[in-house]
Design a protein around this motif. Structure first.
Motif, mmCIF file in Angstrom:
data_model
loop_
_atom_site.group_PDB
_atom_site.id
_atom_site.type_symbol
_atom_site.label_atom_id
_atom_site.label_comp_id
_atom_site.label_asym_id
_atom_site.label_seq_id
_atom_site.Cartn_x
_atom_site.Cartn_y
_atom_site.Cartn_z
ATOM 1 N N HIS A 155 -1.767 -7.009 -0.998
ATOM 2 C CA HIS A 155 -0.410 -6.889 -0.480
ATOM 3 C C HIS A 155 0.114 -5.458 -0.416
ATOM 4 O O HIS A 155 1.041 -5.194 0.337
ATOM 5 N N THR A 156 -0.446 -4.541 -1.193
ATOM 6 C CA THR A 156 0.144 -3.213 -1.335
ATOM 7 C C THR A 156 -0.889 -2.103 -1.253
ATOM 8 O O THR A 156 -1.902 -2.144 -1.950
ATOM 9 N N GLY A 157 -0.617 -1.124 -0.411
ATOM 10 C CA GLY A 157 -1.435 0.074 -0.318
ATOM 11 C C GLY A 157 -0.542 1.305 -0.363
ATOM 12 O O GLY A 157 0.666 1.222 -0.169
ATOM 13 N N LEU A 158 -1.134 2.455 -0.619
ATOM 14 C CA LEU A 158 -0.408 3.713 -0.699
ATOM 15 C C LEU A 158 -1.176 4.753 0.099
ATOM 16 O O LEU A 158 -2.360 4.974 -0.146
ATOM 17 N N MET A 159 -0.510 5.368 1.082
ATOM 18 C CA MET A 159 -1.152 6.362 1.936
ATOM 19 C C MET A 159 -0.493 7.723 1.734
ATOM 20 O O MET A 159 0.730 7.816 1.611
ATOM 21 N N ALA A 160 -1.318 8.773 1.736
ATOM 22 C CA ALA A 160 -0.788 10.133 1.681
ATOM 23 C C ALA A 160 -0.135 10.459 3.024
ATOM 24 O O ALA A 160 -0.581 9.997 4.068
ATOM 25 N N GLY A 181 2.998 15.893 -1.923
ATOM 26 C CA GLY A 181 3.630 14.982 -2.869
ATOM 27 C C GLY A 181 4.274 13.760 -2.235
ATOM 28 O O GLY A 181 4.855 12.942 -2.937
ATOM 29 N N ALA A 182 4.187 13.611 -0.920
ATOM 30 C CA ALA A 182 4.792 12.466 -0.244
ATOM 31 C C ALA A 182 3.758 11.363 -0.040
ATOM 32 O O ALA A 182 2.577 11.628 0.141
ATOM 33 N N ALA A 183 4.226 10.110 -0.100
ATOM 34 C CA ALA A 183 3.342 8.965 0.102
ATOM 35 C C ALA A 183 4.086 7.869 0.855
ATOM 36 O O ALA A 183 5.315 7.832 0.861
ATOM 37 N N LEU A 184 3.323 6.984 1.456
ATOM 38 C CA LEU A 184 3.868 5.873 2.217
ATOM 39 C C LEU A 184 3.347 4.571 1.619
ATOM 40 O O LEU A 184 2.138 4.400 1.471
ATOM 41 N N VAL A 185 4.251 3.668 1.271
ATOM 42 C CA VAL A 185 3.846 2.347 0.777
ATOM 43 C C VAL A 185 3.574 1.468 1.987
ATOM 44 O O VAL A 185 4.400 1.374 2.896
#
Length: 56
Positions: free
Chosen positions: A24-29, A35-39
């Protein structure tokens, strides 16, 4: 990580780095933003295996 049951896959076609925590959940640079990321919660992006049975 794999010793604890994690699945690891790599692609060499220039896709952005992404960590997938579950189905259900991933994290992308975010490129060019230190230092920013996208859920990511889009199933077609984070689904590990289409044939894997759903979690209980």
């Amino acid at each position: 990580m794999t010793a604890l049951g994690a699945q690891v896959r790599t692609l060499g076609d220039g896709l952005m780095r992404m960590l997938i925590f579950d189905d259900h959940t991933g994290l992308m640079a975010v490129p060019d933003r230190s230092g920013a990321a996208l859920v990511v919660r889009e199933p077609s992006v984070v689904l590990l295996s289409p044939t894997r049975p759903p979690d209980p």
